[in-house]
Enzyme design. Structure first.
Site, PDB file in Angstrom:
ATOM      1  N   ASN A   1       0.832  -1.218   0.000  1.00  0.00           N
ATOM      2  CA  ASN A   1       0.000   0.000   0.000  1.00  0.00           C
ATOM      3  C   ASN A   1       0.863   1.264   0.000  1.00  0.00           C
ATOM      4  OD1 ASN A   1       0.918   0.200   2.613  1.00  0.00           O
ATOM      5  ND2 ASN A   1      -1.089  -0.050   3.598  1.00  0.00           N
ATOM      6  N   LEU A   2       2.179   1.095   0.037  1.00  0.00           N
ATOM      7  CA  LEU A   2       3.157   2.199   0.006  1.00  0.00           C
ATOM      8  C   LEU A   2       2.972   3.162   1.179  1.00  0.00           C
ATOM      9  CD1 LEU A   2       3.455   2.924  -3.843  1.00  0.00           C
ATOM     10  CD2 LEU A   2       4.850   1.423  -2.413  1.00  0.00           C
TER      11      LEU A   2
ATOM     12  N   ILE B   1      -4.160  -4.816   1.956  1.00  0.00           N
ATOM     13  CA  ILE B   1      -4.692  -6.176   2.119  1.00  0.00           C
ATOM     14  C   ILE B   1      -5.940  -6.213   3.000  1.00  0.00           C
ATOM     15  CG2 ILE B   1      -2.485  -7.303   1.657  1.00  0.00           C
ATOM     16  CD1 ILE B   1      -2.334  -7.910   4.696  1.00  0.00           C
TER      17      ILE B   1
ATOM     18  N   THR C   1       8.769 -12.307  14.282  1.00  0.00           N
ATOM     19  CA  THR C   1       9.822 -11.534  14.932  1.00  0.00           C
ATOM     20  C   THR C   1      10.221 -12.117  16.285  1.00  0.00           C
ATOM     21  OG1 THR C   1      10.284  -9.399  15.984  1.00  0.00           O
ATOM     22  CG2 THR C   1       8.001 -10.032  15.880  1.00  0.00           C
TER      23      THR C   1
ATOM     24  N   TYR D   1       3.682  -4.380  19.209  1.00  0.00           N
ATOM     25  CA  TYR D   1       4.102  -4.929  17.914  1.00  0.00           C
ATOM     26  C   TYR D   1       4.285  -6.453  18.015  1.00  0.00           C
ATOM     27  CZ  TYR D   1       7.528  -6.348  14.414  1.00  0.00           C
ATOM     28  OH  TYR D   1       8.214  -7.031  13.441  1.00  0.00           O
TER      29      TYR D   1
ATOM     30  N   LYS E   1       2.184  -9.611  16.231  1.00  0.00           N
ATOM     31  CA  LYS E   1       2.842 -10.636  15.405  1.00  0.00           C
ATOM     32  C   LYS E   1       2.550 -12.039  15.953  1.00  0.00           C
ATOM     33  CE  LYS E   1       5.031  -8.579  12.004  1.00  0.00           C
ATOM     34  NZ  LYS E   1       5.409  -8.993  10.665  1.00  0.00           N
TER      35      LYS E   1
ATOM     36  N   ASP F   1      13.662  -2.670  26.702  1.00  0.00           N
ATOM     37  CA  ASP F   1      14.788  -3.309  26.010  1.00  0.00           C
ATOM     38  C   ASP F   1      15.351  -4.459  26.842  1.00  0.00           C
ATOM     39  OD1 ASP F   1      15.101  -2.059  23.585  1.00  0.00           O
ATOM     40  OD2 ASP F   1      16.549  -0.568  24.307  1.00  0.00           O
TER      41      ASP F   1
HETATM   42  N1  UFG Z   1      19.979   1.418  20.615  1.00  0.00           N
HETATM   43  C1  UFG Z   1      20.742   2.425  21.166  1.00  0.00           C
HETATM   44  N2  UFG Z   1      20.621   3.677  20.631  1.00  0.00           N
HETATM   45  C2  UFG Z   1      19.774   3.959  19.607  1.00  0.00           C
HETATM   46  C3  UFG Z   1      18.989   2.924  19.058  1.00  0.00           C
HETATM   47  C4  UFG Z   1      19.122   1.645  19.592  1.00  0.00           C
HETATM   48  O1  UFG Z   1      21.522   2.204  22.089  1.00  0.00           O
HETATM   49  O2  UFG Z   1      19.701   5.131  19.198  1.00  0.00           O
HETATM   50  C5  UFG Z   1      20.130   0.057  21.161  1.00  0.00           C
HETATM   51  C6  UFG Z   1      18.838  -0.522  21.701  1.00  0.00           C
HETATM   52  O3  UFG Z   1      18.690  -0.204  23.059  1.00  0.00           O
HETATM   53  C7  UFG Z   1      19.081  -2.019  21.456  1.00  0.00           C
HETATM   54  C8  UFG Z   1      19.969  -2.072  20.215  1.00  0.00           C
HETATM   55  O4  UFG Z   1      20.517  -0.776  20.090  1.00  0.00           O
HETATM   56  O5  UFG Z   1      19.778  -2.556  22.521  1.00  0.00           O
HETATM   57  C9  UFG Z   1      19.202  -2.403  18.956  1.00  0.00           C
HETATM   58  O6  UFG Z   1      18.079  -1.538  18.875  1.00  0.00           O
HETATM   59  P1  UFG Z   1      17.129  -1.472  17.586  1.00  0.00           P
HETATM   60  O7  UFG Z   1      16.103  -0.424  17.844  1.00  0.00           O
HETATM   61  O8  UFG Z   1      17.952  -1.344  16.363  1.00  0.00           O
HETATM   62  O9  UFG Z   1      16.477  -2.920  17.550  1.00  0.00           O
HETATM   63  P2  UFG Z   1      15.660  -3.704  18.664  1.00  0.00           P
HETATM   64  O10 UFG Z   1      16.583  -4.758  19.207  1.00  0.00           O
HETATM   65  O11 UFG Z   1      15.033  -2.817  19.638  1.00  0.00           O
HETATM   66  O12 UFG Z   1      14.482  -4.324  17.817  1.00  0.00           O
HETATM   67  C10 UFG Z   1      14.698  -5.063  16.648  1.00  0.00           C
HETATM   68  C11 UFG Z   1      13.639  -4.698  15.627  1.00  0.00           C
HETATM   69  C12 UFG Z   1      12.276  -5.096  16.104  1.00  0.00           C
HETATM   70  C13 UFG Z   1      12.273  -6.529  16.506  1.00  0.00           C
HETATM   71  C14 UFG Z   1      13.385  -6.840  17.464  1.00  0.00           C
HETATM   72  C15 UFG Z   1      13.473  -8.303  17.714  1.00  0.00           C
HETATM   73  O13 UFG Z   1      13.655  -3.319  15.411  1.00  0.00           O
HETATM   74  O14 UFG Z   1      11.352  -4.918  15.064  1.00  0.00           O
HETATM   75  O15 UFG Z   1      14.644  -6.409  16.938  1.00  0.00           O
HETATM   76  O16 UFG Z   1      14.518  -8.588  18.553  1.00  0.00           O
HETATM   77  F1  UFG Z   1      11.110  -6.823  17.093  1.00  0.00           F
END
Ligand code: UFG
Length: 342
Positions: free
Chosen positions: A32-33, A52, A117, A141, A145, A285
């Site tokens: 759906n862009l 969808i 995920t 989220y 899922k 986290d």
């Molecule tokens: N982090 C930082 N600084 C930032 C961004 C992230 O320190 O500016 C840290 C987060 O705390 C985390 C790690 O980097 O420890 C990775 O963070 P992301 O946001 O890149 O990814 P996430 O682990 O939070 O989540 C990812 C996907 C989700 C998925 C999840 C499954 O984005 O969609 O992995 O483990 F659900």
């Protein structure tokens, strides 16, 4: 063999389409862009723009195309946004999947590979995480899922439908051609944010907490290259086509890197000092998320090729350097006009 890729203009979807085309599949893309980009859609597929959740639209695709299997990426996927707009996630992710499954059943389409995920696990009791670990999502989220997985499971129970759910850990990197890559708006993922610092788009990267119980105090994640994820979808399709039974697979490298290690590697690759500042923890986290993907290796024969963090960040850097504003400000109109939509 015609494969319908729902959400094929998004990050992992578009990379999967590139691998399917390379493997000579006939590919139909629906998107759906809303969060995907037309520029990410491979020129050799047939593209339909639509949602969808619209039954008439999705019926029209199955009426027009002889589809042998569906890969379903079409969903909202930002953890933070899901916490502030939960009903948007229930509507798009759950209602969309419901309409899709109704239409698949009505058209006797009986194979689906679903984009799930690691967020469904929440805070893990044991690492590495296996597929039988308890599923207790800590964000909306992940909750949607998990509910989509269960909806597919029960639909399969009642109808002639087989499925594979692929639970990704931290998808990252970009296509080695540099043509497509990761672009979210707003960006919230670690590697793209770090590379925005190298690109001069932001002044520093925030480290969300350095007092976790990990080797250097920062969070540990299992970073898996998007091309390796894309290959797993093709293996999952082949598995279903050969008569494989319903299955769920984790997809990660089984190697954990800390936030500090990711930043340090990016400094080496980009040659930029990438200033970093420690800020408070981000709520929700988990300290450490690392996959056991043994089942995918044993049953699908999946072998990630690009687990080296330097390779992952180099491929992401190639994309970000050439597309500092993602897709939006980089539309090559002539190339787009030449795309062979049918
Ligand atoms: N982090 C930082 N600084 C930032 C961004 C992230 O320190 O500016 C840290 C987060 O705390 C985390 C790690 O980097 O420890 C990775 O963070 P992301 O946001 O890149 O990814 P996430 O682990 O939070 O989540 C990812 C996907 C989700 C998925 C999840 C499954 O984005 O969609 O992995 O483990 F659900």
């Amino acid at each position: 063999m015609a494969i319908l890729v729902l959400g094929g203009a998004g990050y992992i979807g578009s990379h999967t389409v590139y691998e399917l085309i390379d493997a000579s599949y006939d590919v139909v893309v629906v998107d759906n862009l809303e969060t995907g980009y037309l520029q990410a859609v491979h020129p050799k597929c047939r593209f339909y723009q639509g949602d969808i959740r619209n039954r008439d639209f999705i019926d029209s695709i199955f009426n027009a195309e002889a589809i042998d299997g569906v890969i379903h990426f079409a969903a909202n996927s930002l953890v933070g946004e899901s916490m502030s707009h939960p009903l948007k996630y229930y509507d798009n992710n759950l209602c969309g999947t419901k309409v899709l499954l109704e239409s698949m059943v009505a058209h006797n389409i009986n194979r689906i590979v679903f984009s799930s995920t690691a967020a469904i696990y929440g805070e893990p009791e044991q690492v590495p995480i296996v597929e039988s670990a308890p599923a207790h999502p800590t964000n909306c989220y992940g909750e949607t899922k998990l509910a989509m997985e269960r909806m597919i499971h029960w639909t399969s129970f009642a109808h002639d439908l087989k499925f594979v759910c692929l639970r990704y850990f931290n998808a990252c990197g970009a296509h080695f051609s540099g043509e497509i890559g990761e672009a979210h708006n707003p960006e919230s993922h670690l590697i793209p944010l770090i590379l925005q610092v190298s690109n001069g788009k932001r002044s520093e990267i925030s480290i969300f907490g350095n007092n976790y119980n990990t080797k250097d105090g920062t969070c540990i994640r299992d970073y898996v290259h998007v091309t390796d994820l894309a290959q797993a979808h093709i293996l999952a399709l082949d598995y279903l086509i050969k008569g494989g039974d319903n299955a769920i697979f984790n997809l990660g490298n089984g190697i954990g890197f800390s936030v500090n290690e990711v930043i340090e590697t990016a400094r080496r690759i980009t040659g930029h000092p990438i200033p970093a500042k420690v800020v408070p923890r981000r709520p929700g986290d988990p300290a450490k998320l690392v996959a056991s993907s043994q089942r995918a290796r044993d049953i699908l024969g999946w072998k990630p090729q690009f687990s080296d963090l330097e390779v992952i960040i180099s491929s992401a850097w190639k994309w970000h350097k050439s597309h500092p504003d993602g897709f939006q400000d980089n539309v090559n109109v002539v190339a787009l006009q030449n795309k062979s939509w049918e």
